[in-house]
Design an enzyme around this catalytic site. Structure first.
Site, PDB file in Angstrom:
ATOM      1  N   GLY A  54      -2.879  -2.241  -8.145  1.00 14.05           N
ATOM      2  CA  GLY A  54      -2.976  -1.113  -7.022  1.00 14.05           C
ATOM      3  C   GLY A  54      -3.529  -0.028  -8.146  1.00 14.05           C
ATOM      4  O   GLY A  54      -2.864   0.577  -8.779  1.00 14.05           O
ATOM      5  N   ALA A  55      -4.861   0.168  -7.944  1.00 13.35           N
ATOM      6  CA  ALA A  55      -5.434   1.235  -8.565  1.00 13.35           C
ATOM      7  C   ALA A  55      -5.688   2.652  -7.711  1.00 13.35           C
ATOM      8  O   ALA A  55      -6.836   3.425  -7.849  1.00 13.35           O
ATOM      9  CB  ALA A  55      -6.939   1.063  -9.235  1.00 13.35           C
ATOM     10  N   GLY A  56      -4.626   2.966  -6.849  1.00 12.80           N
ATOM     11  CA  GLY A  56      -4.849   4.490  -6.004  1.00 12.80           C
ATOM     12  C   GLY A  56      -4.526   5.455  -7.021  1.00 12.80           C
ATOM     13  O   GLY A  56      -4.277   5.531  -8.197  1.00 12.80           O
ATOM     14  N   SER A  57      -4.031   6.545  -6.403  1.00 14.81           N
ATOM     15  CA  SER A  57      -3.774   7.674  -7.338  1.00 14.81           C
ATOM     16  C   SER A  57      -2.448   7.379  -8.111  1.00 14.81           C
ATOM     17  O   SER A  57      -2.577   7.911  -9.218  1.00 14.81           O
ATOM     18  CB  SER A  57      -3.633   9.127  -6.252  1.00 14.81           C
ATOM     19  N   GLY A  74      -0.902   4.673  -9.192  1.00 18.41           N
ATOM     20  CA  GLY A  74      -0.993   3.612  -9.944  1.00 18.41           C
ATOM     21  C   GLY A  74      -2.019   3.811 -11.029  1.00 18.41           C
ATOM     22  O   GLY A  74      -1.545   3.796 -12.312  1.00 18.41           O
ATOM     23  N   ASN A 128       6.373   3.464  -1.253  1.00 18.39           N
ATOM     24  CA  ASN A 128       7.160   4.092  -0.147  1.00 18.39           C
ATOM     25  C   ASN A 128       7.961   3.030   0.527  1.00 18.39           C
ATOM     26  O   ASN A 128       7.740   2.077   0.473  1.00 18.39           O
ATOM     27  CB  ASN A 128       6.314   4.744   0.772  1.00 18.39           C
ATOM     28  N   LYS A 179      14.586   9.786   0.143  1.00 21.04           N
ATOM     29  CA  LYS A 179      12.977   9.979   0.254  1.00 21.04           C
ATOM     30  C   LYS A 179      12.709   9.221   1.499  1.00 21.04           C
ATOM     31  O   LYS A 179      11.796   9.766   2.298  1.00 21.04           O
ATOM     32  CB  LYS A 179      12.390   9.467  -1.027  1.00 21.04           C
ATOM     33  N   ASN A 200       6.260  11.971   7.981  1.00 20.30           N
ATOM     34  CA  ASN A 200       5.087  11.252   8.029  1.00 20.30           C
ATOM     35  C   ASN A 200       4.828  10.905   9.563  1.00 20.30           C
ATOM     36  O   ASN A 200       3.616  11.219  10.051  1.00 20.30           O
ATOM     37  CB  ASN A 200       5.206  10.065   7.253  1.00 20.30           C
ATOM     38  N   GLU A 244       2.362   2.653   7.009  1.00 19.53           N
ATOM     39  CA  GLU A 244       3.468   2.180   6.311  1.00 19.53           C
ATOM     40  C   GLU A 244       4.608   2.425   7.233  1.00 19.53           C
ATOM     41  O   GLU A 244       5.954   2.175   6.614  1.00 19.53           O
ATOM     42  CB  GLU A 244       3.746   2.764   4.827  1.00 19.53           C
TER      43      GLU A 244
END
Length: 365
Positions: free
Chosen positions: A9-12, A14, A119, A222, A230, A315
């Site tokens: 997972g190359a999101g922010s 990761g 999350n 959290k 959200n 999510e």
């Protein structure tokens, strides 16, 4: 000696962790980013395989770069046998975890460490049932809870806008109970895997390794914050801070928090016997935490709101849905959380239908 670390997972977040591991221990950590598909990998390579992280401290802006290894398929040996993955950080969206992890099951063993940076709650339990019903070959699971704020303005550029912290903890192989051979991993940094040590040594990540029960409490806190901010920001289509101006949002948040606390106390027995845990999960304290986060992130748009705006799946099932799941298990009513799930899903389906209709109209012109 290099440490074999893969980031799925190359999101922010990761990308941020891979960058910081590379920066803090370049001679030891050589993280490999695992992309969703070949085209994304090609785009990354076209940008010299670099991740740039931007931070602003006061009036000063700081940039740092890391060149990272990358791939989009499970690593294989020359003989075509899956190569062993020692450490895997899973930083995908919760609902993508099963599909994203499935190709890498053959690379994992009981000697592997899998760290979930996500999350919601309940992902590890679901994966345990799906892929490792027996504990014999099950990897060591760890949870990472982040309060950092980060987003990607460009595919290879991460803006680290909220300097928070990471809380890391071991997840027992047997639900809610640590076996005698697992106690040494429970919050004991000296006995933890090398990857935990590397994460805690990074100054910018501000990470700490804590015991399982305290980690659960942080995770619950959290979840409560996300369960309030959200869905409400997504349905009302507003920034986090704008929720403070709603005449009825406080009442809705209080009901969300109360339902969550009732479910947590029924699910996790240690809360009843620990006064500090009970105080930590006090409804008033948690509600104040939600309001504080609204103020601190007033100009932020929640990830769920952004998902709806971009017509992506949310999510919600792993946030408010987890509370509803516990409520069903323990026969505790959760009407407000159920309502928010329905409203978010309806909001998304309406937006998707409007977009589809407008696209079809454009094609007929």
């Amino acid at each position: 000696m290099s440490s074999r670390i893969y980031v799925l997972g190359a999101g922010s977040m990761g990308s941020l962790l891979a960058h910081e591991l590379r920066q803090s221990a370049p001679e030891i950590a050589n993280p490999t980013l695992l992309f969703k598909g070949e085209q994304r990998l090609r785009d990354f390579i076209a940008h010299e395989s670099k991740i740039t992280v931007i931070r602003q401290k006061g009036e000063n802006i700081f940039k740092s770069e890391s060149q990272l290894a990358a791939g989009w398929q499970p690593p294989m040996s020359r003989e075509g046998i899956p190569s062993h993955i020692d450490n895997l950080i899973v930083a995908t969206k919760t609902y993508l975890t099963e599909a994203a992890l499935r190709p890498y099951i053959g690379n994992l063993s009981s000697n592997s460490n899998v760290l979930f940076l996500q999350n919601g709650m309940g992902v590890a339990d679901d994966l345990r049932r799906k892929f490792w019903p027996s504990s014999i070959n099950r990897p060591n699971f760890f949870q990472i809870i982040s309060t950092h704020g980060a987003y990607k303005a460009l595919p290879n550029v991460v803006h680290h806008v909220g300097l928070g912290k990471l809380s890391i903890g071991y997840i027992p192989k047997h639900r809610h109970s640590l076996q005698s051979d697992e106690l040494k991993l429970d919050g004991n940094l000296k006995n933890s895997p090398k990857i935990i040590e590397l994460l805690t040594e990074s100054k910018n990540l501000n990470a700490s390794y804590i015991k399982h029960n305290p980690l659960l409490l942080v995770q619950m806190e959290k979840l409560v914050v996300n369960a309030c901010i959200n869905p409400l920001s997504a349905v009302l289509d507003c920034l986090n801070g704008d929720l403070l101006y709603g005449n009825k949002t406080f009442e809705l948040m209080k009901k969300v928090v109360q339902e969550a606390v009732d479910c947590f106390k029924a699910e996790y027995s240690f809360i009843k016997f620990d006064p500090q845990s009970s105080s930590f999960l006090d409804v008033g304290r948690l509600l104040n935490t939600v309001l504080d986060v609204c103020k601190l992130t007033a100009s932020n748009s929640s990830s769920m709101r952004e998902d709806v705006r971009h017509l992506n799946r949310t999510e919600i099932d792993w946030i408010n849905g987890y509370i509803v799941k516990l409520g069903t298990r323990h026969r505790i009513p959760t009407p407000v959380n159920r309502l928010l799930i329905s409203m978010v899903n309806n909001k998304l389906s309406i937006e998707q239908s409007i977009e589809l209709s407008s696209t079809q109209i454009d094609k007929t012109k």
